[in-house]
Enzyme design. Structure first.
Site, PDB file in Angstrom:
ATOM      1  N   PRO A  89      60.831 103.118  -4.614  1.00 17.83           N
ATOM      2  CA  PRO A  89      59.464 103.268  -4.133  1.00 17.83           C
ATOM      3  C   PRO A  89      58.919 102.227  -3.165  1.00 17.83           C
ATOM      4  O   PRO A  89      57.899 102.461  -2.542  1.00 17.83           O
ATOM      5  CB  PRO A  89      58.649 103.269  -5.420  1.00 17.83           C
ATOM      6  CG  PRO A  89      59.444 102.442  -6.365  1.00 17.83           C
ATOM      7  CD  PRO A  89      60.884 102.666  -5.994  1.00 17.83           C
ATOM      8  N   HIS A  90      59.553 101.052  -3.024  1.00 19.21           N
ATOM      9  CA  HIS A  90      58.929 100.008  -2.209  1.00 19.21           C
ATOM     10  C   HIS A  90      59.964  99.148  -1.500  1.00 19.21           C
ATOM     11  O   HIS A  90      60.688  98.395  -2.145  1.00 19.21           O
ATOM     12  CB  HIS A  90      58.107  99.041  -3.058  1.00 19.21           C
ATOM     13  CG  HIS A  90      57.191  99.691  -4.038  1.00 19.21           C
ATOM     14  ND1 HIS A  90      56.022 100.286  -3.685  1.00 19.21           N
ATOM     15  CD2 HIS A  90      57.293  99.828  -5.376  1.00 19.21           C
ATOM     16  CE1 HIS A  90      55.426 100.760  -4.774  1.00 19.21           C
ATOM     17  NE2 HIS A  90      56.184 100.501  -5.808  1.00 19.21           N
ATOM     18  N   TYR A  91      60.021  99.220  -0.196  1.00 17.87           N
ATOM     19  CA  TYR A  91      60.801  98.283   0.623  1.00 17.87           C
ATOM     20  C   TYR A  91      62.260  98.169   0.183  1.00 17.87           C
ATOM     21  O   TYR A  91      62.805  97.082   0.063  1.00 17.87           O
ATOM     22  CB  TYR A  91      60.155  96.893   0.612  1.00 17.87           C
ATOM     23  CG  TYR A  91      58.695  96.914   0.973  1.00 17.87           C
ATOM     24  CD1 TYR A  91      58.293  97.130   2.293  1.00 17.87           C
ATOM     25  CD2 TYR A  91      57.724  96.750  -0.005  1.00 17.87           C
ATOM     26  CE1 TYR A  91      56.949  97.169   2.621  1.00 17.87           C
ATOM     27  CE2 TYR A  91      56.378  96.793   0.326  1.00 17.87           C
ATOM     28  CZ  TYR A  91      55.999  97.001   1.634  1.00 17.87           C
ATOM     29  OH  TYR A  91      54.673  97.052   1.953  1.00 17.87           O
ATOM     30  N   ASN A  92      62.909  99.283  -0.041  1.00 12.55           N
ATOM     31  CA  ASN A  92      64.304  99.279  -0.482  1.00 12.55           C
ATOM     32  C   ASN A  92      65.225  99.680   0.663  1.00 12.55           C
ATOM     33  O   ASN A  92      64.824 100.431   1.544  1.00 12.55           O
ATOM     34  CB  ASN A  92      64.517 100.266  -1.637  1.00 12.55           C
ATOM     35  CG  ASN A  92      63.591 100.013  -2.798  1.00 12.55           C
ATOM     36  OD1 ASN A  92      62.595 100.709  -2.961  1.00 12.55           O
ATOM     37  ND2 ASN A  92      63.887  99.015  -3.598  1.00 12.55           N
ATOM     38  N   GLY A 130      61.800  95.843  -3.175  1.00 14.06           N
ATOM     39  CA  GLY A 130      62.618  94.899  -2.411  1.00 14.06           C
ATOM     40  C   GLY A 130      64.074  94.844  -2.801  1.00 14.06           C
ATOM     41  O   GLY A 130      64.831  94.080  -2.211  1.00 14.06           O
TER      42      GLY A 130
END
Length: 191
Positions: free
Chosen positions: A82-85, A101
């Site tokens: 869901p976030h900055y992967n 991350g």
């Protein structure tokens, strides 16, 4: 993907560009980039500025988050990145989750072929499996939880129902039902 896409039912999927098929119930942010070949299944949400570079199969009810990049992946149902992967040359099992991350590193720094190394939990013997690939990220079993800002080094395999602590640099094989702790310590989960 290129063979399967045209066979998908037109009442459920629509073709959006060259070799891109998206379920009509998927929610795609207008700022997301989706390159083919790609299939995105029902109920999946692709959020703001996601970058799907192609060769991606994304299952049902997934979350592909803001500023997340995918390439050469198989994402099973109910997976969340869901976030900055960054997930490249990897497979994420059913209901796995990558914290903010966390990334799959898919090329070794010396550019040599990727090996999967580890210790067999049943025999306690070391193993070294040659992949024959220059690019190979990680394989996550079902229900794997990867902590925020962790790096799954090339050739990482994490067994089902395992957890990785945040900020972990993971390399090799993590058996099912395990916890990967800071410093590379692996312990079995308690029943």
């Amino acid at each position: 993907i290129e063979q399967l896409g045209p066979m998908l039912p037109s009442e459920e999927f629509e073709q959006r560009g060259s070799n891109v098929w998206i379920s009509k119930s998927a929610v795609i942010a207008p700022t997301a980039y989706i390159g083919g070949p790609c299939i995105i299944d029902a109920g999946t949400e692709v959020r703001h500025c996601a970058f799907i570079r192609g060769s991606a199969i994304i299952g049902k009810n997934c979350v592909i988050g803001n500023s997340t990049e995918l390439k050469n992946v198989i994402i099973f149902d109910n997976v969340q990145v869901p976030h900055y992967n960054y997930v490249g040359d990897s497979i994420l099992g059913f209901k796995s989750h990558m914290g903010a991350g966390s990334i799959t590193s898919n090329v070794k720094s010396d550019k040599t072929l990727v090996h999967v190394k580890g210790i067999d939990p049943e025999t306690n013997e070391k193993f070294d499996l040659e992949t024959g690939l220059k690019k190979f990220g990680a394989m996550l079993g079902n229900h794997v939880e990867v902590g925020c800002n962790s790096v799954l080094n090339p050739g990482t395999v994490i067994g089902s129902n395992s957890n990785v602590y945040p900020l972990s640099p993971v390399r090799g094989f993590v058996p099912a039902e395990s916890i990967y702790k800071t410093g590379g310590v692996i312990v079995k989960k308690h029943a």
